[in-house]
Design a protein around this motif. Structure first.
Motif, short mmCIF file in Angstrom:
data_model
loop_
_atom_site.label_atom_id
_atom_site.label_comp_id
_atom_site.label_asym_id
_atom_site.label_seq_id
_atom_site.Cartn_x
_atom_site.Cartn_y
_atom_site.Cartn_z
N GLN A 332 1.06 -1.19 -0.19
CA GLN A 332 0.21 -0.60 0.30
C GLN A 332 0.97 1.18 0.12
OE1 GLN A 332 -3.68 -0.60 2.76
NE2 GLN A 332 -2.32 -2.32 3.23
N GLN A 333 1.80 1.59 1.12
CA GLN A 333 2.77 2.83 0.87
C GLN A 333 3.44 2.83 -0.02
OE1 GLN A 333 2.62 4.20 3.28
NE2 GLN A 333 1.20 3.10 4.09
N PHE A 334 3.92 1.55 -1.30
CA PHE A 334 5.15 2.06 -2.33
C PHE A 334 4.01 2.32 -3.84
CE2 PHE A 334 6.76 0.17 -5.78
CZ PHE A 334 8.31 -0.13 -5.81
N THR A 335 2.41 1.66 -3.56
CA THR A 335 1.65 2.46 -3.98
C THR A 335 1.74 3.91 -4.27
OG1 THR A 335 1.06 -0.21 -4.20
CG2 THR A 335 -0.16 1.73 -5.48
N LYS A 336 1.33 4.01 -2.74
CA LYS A 336 1.56 5.77 -2.06
C LYS A 336 2.43 6.96 -2.96
CE LYS A 336 -2.50 5.13 0.63
NZ LYS A 336 -2.47 5.22 2.38
N MET A 337 4.03 5.20 -2.03
CA MET A 337 4.99 6.42 -2.93
C MET A 337 5.35 7.28 -4.03
SD MET A 337 8.45 4.43 -1.60
CE MET A 337 8.03 5.05 0.51
N PHE A 338 4.96 6.21 -4.96
CA PHE A 338 5.99 6.53 -6.46
C PHE A 338 4.45 7.44 -7.45
CE2 PHE A 338 8.58 3.43 -5.00
CZ PHE A 338 9.55 4.24 -4.82
N ALA A 339 4.24 8.54 -8.20
CA ALA A 339 3.56 9.08 -8.72
C ALA A 339 2.69 8.29 -9.81
CB ALA A 339 4.28 10.42 -9.16
N HIS A 340 3.50 7.41 -10.88
CA HIS A 340 3.44 6.10 -11.85
C HIS A 340 2.38 5.76 -11.34
CE1 HIS A 340 6.28 3.69 -10.54
NE2 HIS A 340 5.27 2.77 -11.46
N LEU A 341 2.27 5.06 -9.99
CA LEU A 341 1.80 3.75 -9.21
C LEU A 341 0.67 4.82 -8.77
CD1 LEU A 341 4.31 1.48 -7.98
CD2 LEU A 341 3.11 1.17 -9.76
N SER A 342 0.66 5.49 -7.79
CA SER A 342 -0.23 6.24 -7.44
C SER A 342 -1.48 7.16 -8.19
CB SER A 342 0.47 7.73 -6.01
OG SER A 342 -1.42 8.32 -6.17
N ASN A 343 -0.89 7.66 -9.47
CA ASN A 343 -1.55 8.04 -10.59
C ASN A 343 -2.74 7.16 -10.71
OD1 ASN A 343 -0.98 10.48 -10.26
ND2 ASN A 343 0.62 10.35 -11.96
N LYS A 344 -2.29 5.70 -10.69
CA LYS A 344 -3.01 5.00 -11.79
C LYS A 344 -4.44 3.95 -10.65
CE LYS A 344 -2.89 0.63 -13.83
NZ LYS A 344 -2.12 -0.35 -14.23
N PHE A 345 -3.37 3.43 -9.21
CA PHE A 345 -4.45 3.67 -8.62
C PHE A 345 -4.81 3.57 -7.68
CE2 PHE A 345 -0.83 0.25 -10.01
CZ PHE A 345 -1.80 -0.91 -10.00
N VAL A 346 -4.54 5.16 -7.30
CA VAL A 346 -4.86 5.58 -5.73
C VAL A 346 -6.05 6.94 -6.24
CG1 VAL A 346 -4.12 6.68 -3.62
CG2 VAL A 346 -2.79 5.04 -4.41
#
Length: 382
Positions: A332-346
């Motif tokens: 969960q933290q990894f997904t929030k930490m990096f923009a390319h993942l956060s923009n897709k999943f969060v």
């Protein structure tokens, strides 16, 4: 001490070198894992890193996550952190001094570089050379010797710089000391004939190895053949059973854009809270048609919004419900930490109803009502 306690390990005991697995990764290799990810996080995602370095995805993700935290701490000290492309064939002294950064060798591939301002390094070196000298005198001598220096540091600034650089150097030295200790240990293992190259320890692989060694029945008596056969079949089932991984990606793929139609809400009253529930009758219907009963029944969760409407839960809401298997914290933290993942999943699922403001607004109204009620009760008591 005459008699050694029984728990002391006998150094002369036989060591089966075939069973030795080394999971040690040098810090410079961890840096490169992180550098590859940061240089192109789409190409070098967690799966690609795991395949390239022959490690588990969990280990690759943990390395990137922890190294990112490390370099964030370094940047907070005012140091510059950057990723340089593969320049391992360069031999000029400036480059070598820049990338060594406390390490004793350079790997091919992208590299993390930490640059400390030259003024800070010079002042820190002077302080280490003569710690008894006051910081004020140190600054005065430095600016006299460097009249063109544009930075104007105060004593408080210099004290923080020295503290930060001391902390940085101590952390680097801890890494060096640890790796020196491990390298000596690995040399002893190598001399014993053990393979000291990195090997990922997987639970499945370990079970498979034990299964291979114990594959044949222990006895061949006619009256025990059937019993051994059943035990082997049970072992095969247990050790080859697959499970569905519940990470952020899973919930996004499984529940994003779900076409499940939500029922109409009973009313349109506004509340401070959202309510989540799952229709157990739908779960039972799905269970009745499932071939593999061990698989979870993925019936969508329903949400009653603060505005009184009904809708299907977003992937983020689904993954955080008590009846769902939550993704690992680091995922969960990894997904929030990096923009390319956060923009897709969060971010696409943040405040999807546009009613987050109601929590604060209705909360203030409720507090006002309670205060009025308290004043009335106090007045009546008099």
């Amino acid at each position: 001490m005459d008699d050694e306690p029984e728990y002391v390990v006998d150094p002369d005991a036989f060591l089966d070198v075939e069973k030795v697995k080394v999971t040690y990764i040098r810090d410079v290799e961890k840096q490169q894992v992180y550098a590859r990810f940061m240089s192109d996080p789409v190409k070098w995602d967690v799966k690609a890193l795991a395949d390239y370095y022959a490690m588990s995805e969990e280990r690759a993700q943990a390395i990137v996550y922890l190294m990112h935290n490390r370099y964030q701490m370094i940047q907070e000290k005012g140091f510059e952190v950057s990723i340089v492309e593969d320049q391992s064939d360069r031999e000029d002294k400036e480059f070598v001094a820049m990338v060594m950064n406390g390490e004793n060798f350079v790997l091919p591939g992208p590299r993390v570089v930490v640059k400390i301002p030259a003024t800070w390094s010079a002042l820190y070196a002077s302080h280490i050379q003569d710690p008894s000298k006051s910081l004020g005198a140190l600054l005065e001598e430095f600016y006299q010797a460097n009249p063109d220096e544009s930075s104007k540091l105060s004593v408080e600034d210099l004290k923080k710089i020295i503290d930060d650089l001391t902390d940085h150097e101590e952390r680097l030295q801890n890494i060096r000391d640890y790796e020196e200790h491990i390298e000596e240990f690995l040399e002893e293992l190598a001399e014993s004939g053990a393979d000291v190259t990195f090997q990922e320890i997987r639970v499945v692989s370990d079970k498979a190895q034990r299964f291979e060694k114990n594959y044949f029945p222990r006895t061949l008596h006619d009256d025990e053949i059937e019993q051994e056969k059943q035990q082997l079949l049970k072992k095969i089932e247990q050790q080859t059973r697959g499970t569905v991984e519940r990470n952020v990606q899973f919930y996004h793929d499984q529940f994003n854009g779900n076409d499940f139609k939500a029922p109409a809400a009973p009313g349109d009253g506004k509340t401070r809270w959202k309510f989540a529930f799952r229709d157990l009758s739908k779960v039972q219907e799905l269970r009745a048609t499932q071939k593999n009963k061990a698989e979870p029944a993925d019936v969508p969760t329903l949400i009653r919004t603060r505005g009184g409407k009904m809708r299907v839960a977003t992937p983020i809401e689904e993954s955080s419900r008590s009846w769902s298997k939550k993704p690992r914290y680091i995922d969960q933290q990894f997904t929030k930490m990096f923009a390319h993942l956060s923009n897709k999943f969060v971010k696409p699922f943040e405040n999807v109803d546009g009613d987050d403001h109601l929590t604060q607004e209705l909360g203030k109204e409720k507090q006002k009502e309670l205060r009025v009620k308290a004043f009335k009760e106090a007045a009546e008591a008099k």
